[in-house]
Design a protein around this motif. Structure first.
Motif, PDB file in Angstrom:
ATOM      1  N   GLN A  34      -2.048  27.182  26.183  1.00 42.84           N
ATOM      2  CA  GLN A  34      -1.836  26.021  25.322  1.00 42.84           C
ATOM      3  C   GLN A  34      -1.676  24.671  25.921  1.00 42.84           C
ATOM      4  N   ARG A  35      -1.988  23.713  24.912  1.00 47.22           N
ATOM      5  CA  ARG A  35      -1.962  22.119  25.327  1.00 47.22           C
ATOM      6  C   ARG A  35      -1.533  21.479  24.123  1.00 47.22           C
ATOM      7  N   ILE A  36      -1.234  20.213  24.608  1.00 45.75           N
ATOM      8  CA  ILE A  36      -0.808  19.362  23.639  1.00 45.75           C
ATOM      9  C   ILE A  36      -1.762  18.078  23.910  1.00 45.75           C
ATOM     10  N   PRO A  37      -2.561  18.030  22.557  1.00 50.84           N
ATOM     11  CA  PRO A  37      -3.654  17.214  22.720  1.00 50.84           C
ATOM     12  C   PRO A  37      -3.565  15.674  23.301  1.00 50.84           C
ATOM     13  N   PRO A  38      -4.709  14.888  23.541  1.00 47.17           N
ATOM     14  CA  PRO A  38      -4.601  13.722  24.238  1.00 47.17           C
ATOM     15  C   PRO A  38      -3.659  12.877  23.003  1.00 47.17           C
ATOM     16  N   HIS A  39      -2.817  11.974  23.529  1.00 44.09           N
ATOM     17  CA  HIS A  39      -1.930  11.047  22.739  1.00 44.09           C
ATOM     18  C   HIS A  39      -1.287   9.867  23.806  1.00 44.09           C
ATOM     19  N   ARG A  40      -0.723   8.970  23.237  1.00 44.35           N
ATOM     20  CA  ARG A  40      -0.038   7.926  23.906  1.00 44.35           C
ATOM     21  C   ARG A  40       1.577   7.621  23.379  1.00 44.35           C
ATOM     22  N   HIS A  41       2.209   7.003  24.231  1.00 44.43           N
ATOM     23  CA  HIS A  41       3.416   6.512  23.512  1.00 44.43           C
ATOM     24  C   HIS A  41       3.366   5.233  23.729  1.00 44.43           C
ATOM     25  N   THR A  42       4.042   4.576  23.026  1.00 40.66           N
ATOM     26  CA  THR A  42       3.840   3.011  22.518  1.00 40.66           C
ATOM     27  C   THR A  42       4.798   2.316  23.457  1.00 40.66           C
ATOM     28  N   HIS A  43       6.056   2.673  23.565  1.00 46.62           N
ATOM     29  CA  HIS A  43       7.307   2.067  24.289  1.00 46.62           C
ATOM     30  C   HIS A  43       7.842   2.852  25.282  1.00 46.62           C
ATOM     31  N   VAL A  44       7.381   4.002  25.561  1.00 51.20           N
ATOM     32  CA  VAL A  44       8.260   5.103  26.449  1.00 51.20           C
ATOM     33  C   VAL A  44       7.365   5.447  27.438  1.00 51.20           C
ATOM     34  N   THR A  45       8.028   5.611  28.958  1.00 50.37           N
ATOM     35  CA  THR A  45       7.379   6.327  29.822  1.00 50.37           C
ATOM     36  C   THR A  45       7.531   7.860  29.604  1.00 50.37           C
ATOM     37  N   ASP A  46       6.681   8.534  29.821  1.00 54.96           N
ATOM     38  CA  ASP A  46       6.714  10.112  29.600  1.00 54.96           C
ATOM     39  C   ASP A  46       6.813  10.694  31.045  1.00 54.96           C
ATOM     40  N   HIS A  47       7.859  11.391  31.082  1.00 52.26           N
ATOM     41  CA  HIS A  47       8.123  12.031  32.210  1.00 52.26           C
ATOM     42  C   HIS A  47       8.072  13.597  32.073  1.00 52.26           C
ATOM     43  N   THR A  48       7.392  14.152  32.726  1.00 51.82           N
ATOM     44  CA  THR A  48       7.106  15.620  32.587  1.00 51.82           C
ATOM     45  C   THR A  48       7.620  16.403  33.896  1.00 51.82           C
ATOM     46  N   PHE A  49       8.351  17.336  33.826  1.00 50.66           N
ATOM     47  CA  PHE A  49       8.939  18.171  35.006  1.00 50.66           C
ATOM     48  C   PHE A  49       8.447  19.735  34.596  1.00 50.66           C
ATOM     49  N   CYS A  50       7.661  20.125  35.617  1.00 51.15           N
ATOM     50  CA  CYS A  50       7.271  21.702  35.509  1.00 51.15           C
ATOM     51  C   CYS A  50       8.567  22.618  36.033  1.00 51.15           C
ATOM     52  N   LEU A  51       9.068  23.177  34.949  1.00 50.20           N
ATOM     53  CA  LEU A  51      10.276  24.082  35.313  1.00 50.20           C
ATOM     54  C   LEU A  51       9.707  25.533  35.733  1.00 50.20           C
ATOM     55  N   SER A  52       8.685  25.925  35.288  1.00 51.45           N
ATOM     56  CA  SER A  52       8.183  27.266  35.751  1.00 51.45           C
ATOM     57  C   SER A  52       6.504  27.120  35.717  1.00 51.45           C
ATOM     58  N   GLY A  53       5.949  28.260  36.326  1.00 53.93           N
ATOM     59  CA  GLY A  53       4.324  28.378  36.297  1.00 53.93           C
ATOM     60  C   GLY A  53       3.779  27.089  36.641  1.00 53.93           C
ATOM     61  N   ALA A  54       2.686  26.810  35.888  1.00 59.67           N
ATOM     62  CA  ALA A  54       1.665  25.661  36.341  1.00 59.67           C
ATOM     63  C   ALA A  54       1.336  24.826  35.298  1.00 59.67           C
ATOM     64  N   ALA A  55       1.084  23.510  35.353  1.00 57.68           N
ATOM     65  CA  ALA A  55       0.708  22.488  34.228  1.00 57.68           C
ATOM     66  C   ALA A  55      -0.251  21.598  34.820  1.00 57.68           C
ATOM     67  N   VAL A  56      -0.981  21.186  33.831  1.00 58.75           N
ATOM     68  CA  VAL A  56      -1.958  20.123  34.089  1.00 58.75           C
ATOM     69  C   VAL A  56      -1.714  18.861  33.280  1.00 58.75           C
ATOM     70  N   ILE A  57      -1.793  17.810  33.726  1.00 60.99           N
ATOM     71  CA  ILE A  57      -1.626  16.530  33.240  1.00 60.99           C
ATOM     72  C   ILE A  57      -3.002  15.885  33.214  1.00 60.99           C
ATOM     73  N   THR A  58      -3.846  15.729  32.050  1.00 62.26           N
ATOM     74  CA  THR A  58      -4.966  14.852  32.145  1.00 62.26           C
ATOM     75  C   THR A  58      -4.693  13.595  31.567  1.00 62.26           C
ATOM     76  N   LEU A  59      -4.936  12.506  32.384  1.00 59.15           N
ATOM     77  CA  LEU A  59      -4.695  11.066  32.076  1.00 59.15           C
ATOM     78  C   LEU A  59      -6.289  10.554  31.811  1.00 59.15           C
ATOM     79  N   HIS A  60      -6.254   9.566  30.864  1.00 52.59           N
ATOM     80  CA  HIS A  60      -7.693   9.116  30.288  1.00 52.59           C
ATOM     81  C   HIS A  60      -7.360   7.552  30.380  1.00 52.59           C
TER      82      HIS A  60
END
Length: 91
Positions: A34-60
């Protein structure tokens, strides 16, 4: 889209943990693949914490890939297009 509108994608789980004028924290569970498709946040910094397993953050703009394992974190500044994917075999 308002902050209470459902997202235009499906993930295994989403639980709002904190919602104040200063901060918002949401626990999101992504099933394998599963993935969350490309998006942006206008006014906030997005913090991602991997609590288990593996994740990939792709920046454009520019392209950058961050691989996260259990205990890792990433930070995406406002305006930066990014997507998040479960790169492991467990949620």
């Amino acid at each position: 889209m308002g902050k209470d509108a459902p997202p235009p994608y499906a993930i295994a789980g989403k639980e709002l943990l904190l919602d104040t004028p200063e901060a918002r924290a949401t626990l999101m569970t992504l099933a394998p693949g599963q993935r969350i498709p490309p998006h942006r946040h206008t006014h906030v910094t997005d913090h991602t914490f991997c609590l288990s397993g593996a994740a990939v953050i792709t920046l454009h703009g520019p392209e950058e890939t961050l691989s996260l394992r259990t205990g890792d974190a990433s930070r995406v500044p406002p305006g930066r297009v990014h997507e998040v994917a479960n790169a492991g075999e467990t949620p």
